[in-house]
Each structure stands twice: as structure tokens, then as C-alpha cells.
Design an enzyme around this catalytic site. Sequence first.
Site, short mmCIF file in Angstrom:
data_model
loop_
_atom_site.label_atom_id
_atom_site.label_comp_id
_atom_site.label_asym_id
_atom_site.label_seq_id
_atom_site.Cartn_x
_atom_site.Cartn_y
_atom_site.Cartn_z
N GLU A 164 32.38 21.22 -16.42
CA GLU A 164 31.14 21.76 -17.21
C GLU A 164 31.54 22.86 -18.00
OE1 GLU A 164 28.25 20.01 -17.47
OE2 GLU A 164 29.37 18.48 -16.36
N SER A 189 -6.52 -16.93 14.95
CA SER A 189 -6.65 -16.97 16.48
C SER A 189 -6.36 -15.55 16.90
CB SER A 189 -6.12 -18.17 17.08
OG SER A 189 -6.31 -19.33 16.58
#
Length: 792
Positions: free
Chosen positions: A111, A408
Amino acid sequence: MPSASASSPGTITNSKLSFRKRHPTFVRVVLLTVTFLVAAGVGSIYASWALICRGNQCPSIEILAEYTPHQTSKLYAIDGRFIAELGLERRTLVKIDEIPKIVQDAFIATEDKRFYQHAGIDWHRAASVVLRSPIHGYSQGFSTITMQLARNVFPEKISREKSPVRKLKEAKVARAIEAKYDKKKILELYLNQIDLGHGAYGVETAAQRYFGKSVRDLNLAEAATLAALPKAPARYNPVRFPDRAIQRRNTVLGLMHSAGYISEADMSRARAYPLQLANKTVTGETAPYFVEWVRQQLDAQFGKQLYEQGLRVFTTLDLDMQSAAERSLERQARAIEAGRFGPYSHETYEHYMAHREGDEGSGTSPYLQGAFLAMDPRTGAVRAMIGGRDFDDSKFNRSVQALRQPGSTFKPIVYSAAIQNGRSAAYIVNDSPLVLQVPGQPEWAPQNYDLKFLGEIPLRQSLYMSRNVSTVRLGMELGEQTVINEARNFGITSPIPPYPSIHIGAADVYPIELISAYTAFANLGVRASPNAILRVENQKGEILWQPTPTRTQVLSPEEAWIMVDIMKDVIRRGSAAGVWESGFHYPAGGKTGTTNDGTNVWFVGYTADLVAGVWMGLDRPQKIKDNAQGGLLAAPAWTAFMTEVYRRKPVPPDWPRPTSIVTREIDVSSGLLQTPYCPRNLVTSEFFISGTEPTRDCDKHGPYANPGGAFPVDTFTPYAPPPTPSTTNRPPINVTPPATEPGYQPVPSRGQQQPQRRIPTVFDTSRRDTVRRPAPSDTTQSPARPPSLPPR
């Protein structure tokens, strides 16, 4: 010749001076113009530099001295292991001395290679970019690490648009930062602030998310992989684009070698290093549905504080159980899609993912979906939660948000109301054809799953064999509002219309409410509300919130124990007999569920220390497959989960029998005390709450028998033989729905006096299991649709 020679120098001199002499005004204008332009340019630059921050347009760098970036809140499992981070920017701060030199060098080489030489602006790089800008534009950029820090720390003042104004602001603030702070502090701020993709900000969080380790432990190849990301975090994301990430990493390694940070041998070894990413559990991507559920609760409690102040949230999640649940559910879903349980005609998950367009799903999936929830019944602590098969494809949490017909699995609530109202497990119910006429609705004739009718059967058998018609008759006998009130007591909050079809699970429920209702059985009468958060601490370790689990008495221990004993038979010889046959022989109860046309399949089961429930179906209700049953499709996932869990956990204890539970030898065909005349295959031992046991001898067999058993014997009310019902051409039974009473209501008793105050329950821990004669098993029963609800 001499004269010519003598005049030649003068001629030449006059020729050279002739232009300036002949055009003195033009020369002066050109020189003045150039001087003016240079002065104007220098003046403009100086003015821009001086005025770019006028009117508080640039941020004050004074706040950097106490600057602390927003930190994420972290979630931890029950054993302290990391689960996930919550925040707008996921970040963990580290000191520069804790960041290895290879990580610092990797970012500097990539960078800002002259970071230690310049004072905020790299003039060499800036000049190069300006000279090439007519051809290449400003795509190269010349932002230094300090300029990037200024942009990242002050996004409100310095935008990300590509313009000379932004560059001037960056440069101005960068110069001020360099004048006030040393390089070490600037690099520390930068490495904690930088966006490294995948929701990670700062090198420590990125190291954890990508590699599952601290930045302190990164090797050269991993450091270069992180340094490769600032250029384009999404494009070089190693999770989604590993090939691009490796290519960019190798470029960074070359830059480090050129800058003299590493040798050629180190570069070659690092380039050959494979990309090894951490698994989801380590990187904080496990249990995404649970994490989102917890986030919503925390957001309601703390608001912005949750995303900025780095809270520590200790949850109830068990990572081992979560992993077991994910494996079990996904394995079962794939087996169904592969046709192991019969032909499957819907789109499969694999096919959908292979042909999906884009990265995000629509939220409604065309493939088979599932939900899974596991809880500790003693506290309601959620140990595992799955809301769908793929969180990235569909963030809809089916465990918490979906409304599904329970089928059920709702029946135990009906039978609990019956037990509370004085019926016993031997109470005779009628499983014979029934036709109902609800005013304003079509005629409804409920059916059993096997399309057969068993006539008069014990209440126990009706539940463990999941008989629909006898359950509807029992629910109507109790009254719809009684059943609705009981459901409210069990924690069901979704609307339940007062129609007979609710007794077999026609009203939609939230899975989390239905599954947590079963804690009342596992906990012998006490229902525990689901909860996920143990406590929340700030960064100083101070407790900010510690929710208290909610427990509600629903059944007496005796009533709950009777229900547990009946539901054990569901697994031992009923609709979930496959659980027992697969080798899971620990003390456990449960109930299967299958809704109309096989659109939803369920199994909810429990031991004394763990409740778990499974739902499977499609988001747009359709038949899953022919002969879809909860015991066949959902129960295997539950069994696999519980089997894996109890390889690590102690064997669950059986439920101690309260001393007020008594046993009697009865004739199952009458529910009365057995006599010497009763056939031995109809005689069995049954459990009763003291005071509900039969006191009369069976009158269906022997010299004084009820001839042919023409009418049922009610063991609950005083003996009064009803008229013999006709067996053919039965008229419809008219049903008038009672008015709905909102809220939690006590379940009224029918036909009996108000009970006296209960004495404390005493448990008999030396109980010996009573062996019952085997009965034929049956498959899960499918409830008919309520006439009041539209087809789905």
C-alpha cells in the site's frame, strides 16, 4: 575575400538577435503569460491548500488521541466458545506490538512502500500519477497509508468520490496526522481500521474470520493474503474467489521481495503454500438463524449500544449439539431428495444451488426445507436452532417465524386436557366413523391415516397409534374451548378457531411454541419458555442484562407422568416405533405429526434433560411425496441427533413415578378391573392417578357380561348404559362452535367436583417398569383439514 570574411560575424549576430529585436512585444507577452500562469497555478494550489478546510470542512485530528473505532459485540456459546460477532463493522483492536512484523511489512510493501520516508504525501508517486493522468487518468491513485487512514476514520468529512477536492482533503489531514503522531501509532490505527472484506475490519478480525487464528499466529502466506485485500476486498475474497486470492497474494509476495522484506526462498515457499481457510464454527458463521434470533432480542434491549460498544453476550447455544442437529437434518433432507424413502419429484437443493442466478436467494425456497430446535426442558435454554437449510439463500427462520399445521403433534395437548379432567389412560374412546356438520361449512368426515376404524379403544392406544377419529370425539367431549385454553396454557399463542378439526392439529402454530410446549412433559408438568441469553456484559465485565427464565406449571406431576408414560409407547410400539427399532432405547417420549396430503411432517420428542423437534416441508405447501409420514421422514433426523448427543452426554434418567400413581390389572376392552372371565390377551397393567382408577369389575366377559359389547362403558362417569348406536346411515352431528375466550383460561373439569388442595407430590425413585403386552404398531396419522380453513 577579407571583406566578406569580416562582415560574416556581424551578419550572423544580427540574424540571431533579429527576432527579439523585431518582435519585442510578443516575446514580453509570452514571458508574462507563462509567468502569470505559473503564478496563478501556484497561487491556486496554495489557495486550495489553505482554504480546503475552511468552515470546518476537514475533521479535527485531535480526536485521534482518544479515537476508539466502533467494536462489535461478541456472542459466546454455553461453554465459552466464540459463536459470532454483531456490529456494523466487525472489529477487534490489537496493539501494534502484537501485530507481527511480516504483517506490517506486507501492508507497507503493498500500500505505501515509502511509508517511513514521507510525511503523509508520497511526492514521487503523486508526480508519477499526475504525469500519467492524461493517458491513464487517476485510476492508479497515490493515497498513502496515512491518507487512507484519514479517509477511513473520517468518512463523514472525507467522501469516497474520486475528485481532486477529496485528494486535497486527504493530503491536508494526512499532513496534520503526520505532524502530530509517529509512524508506529499511524500504522496501528490503520491496521485496526482497514476494511478487509467478508464483514471484517482490522487485521485481527480478518485473521479470525479467514484463518480461524489470531493475527499473532499468521504465517507469511496468510499475511500476504490479508495485505492483498485492501485493493478490492470483494474481488479478492478468499472464501468466494480462492483462485483470485492466491494470484493476488503471490503478487504481494513479489512486492515484499522487491522491497527487501523477504528473501527469494521465502517468497517461493510462501507462493507454494496452500490456501487453508477456517471452518464455519471457528470463523463465527455457525448457527446463523440462532445468531439472528439473538440479535433481534439484543437490538430491542440495547439499540445502537449493541453495534458500537463491544458487548459480550453469553448464550445458551451448545456448539456440539448445533453441529449434530445440522448434520442430522441435512443428511435426512438429502436422503429424501435422493429418493431413499420413495420417489421425490420436487427440485433438490443441489440442483437449485447449481442453477441459481445471483448470490442471494428470494427467501422462498423451491427445495425441501427443514427446521430443528433443541432445548433444555428444565430451564428452556435453546441448545440448537436451525431455521432453514441455507441462511444465505433464505434468512426466513422457520423455527421461529413460520406458521405450520402441527398435525398429530398437537394431540398430546388434547389428551393432557382429558387427563386433567379425570380421564385415565384406560378411558374408552370411540374410533368409529364420524360425520360432522358445522353451520355454514361443508360436511366433514375425519378419517384415520389407514382409512380403518378400530371401534372402542383405550385412550392410551388412541394416542400412541395416533387415531384421528377417536381424538376428534374426545376433543368434542371435552369442548373446543377447553382444548384451546389448554393450548394457551402450553404456550401456544397463534389463533385457534373453535372447530372440531383443531383436535387433530389443523390450526397453524409456530414450531418454537409447539416444541417448547413439550417441555411440560419432559419436566413433569412445568413448561419452560424458550430463552437464548444467559447474560450480557460490557468490556469491563460488568453485567448489563441477565434475563430470568420463565417457568409455568401446566400439569400436576401425576398428570404429566401419565402423559409421559403414554408417549413412551409412541416410541416403543406406536407411530414412531422406528426410533426404538433403530437402537435408541433410552427413556424417551414423543409424538409424530403428518398434515393433510403430506405437506408437513413432524417429530417432537424428549428425554428428561433434552427436548428436540423436527419439521420438514416445502415453503409453498405441497405434498412432499407419496406416503409422507412424520415417523418415516422426520423421526430419523431426531433419532440421529439424539443418538449423537448421548454419545457425549450421560444417559438420561427415567422419570420417577409419583407415589400417588397406582396400578391396576384391567381389561383393555372395557377399561374396568379384570376378572377371571376376561381373555388373557385383553388383560394388562395400567397406571392411574389415585382416585381415577376403576372400582368395578369388567362386565364385558363372563355370566353377567354386557352382551356383545354393544355399547361403550364410560369409566369416568357413574355407570349409565347409553342406547346402542346404529351402525349404518348415521346422521351428521351438528356442531355449534362455542364463543372464543381470549387469553389463558383454567381448564374446567366436567362431571366431577372441584379437587381439594393437592398435597406435595412424593416420588418413588425405586419404581420398576411394568412390562406391557405388545400391541400392533401403526404409522403416523394425518389430520383432515378444518372446514373453516381454506385449502392450502
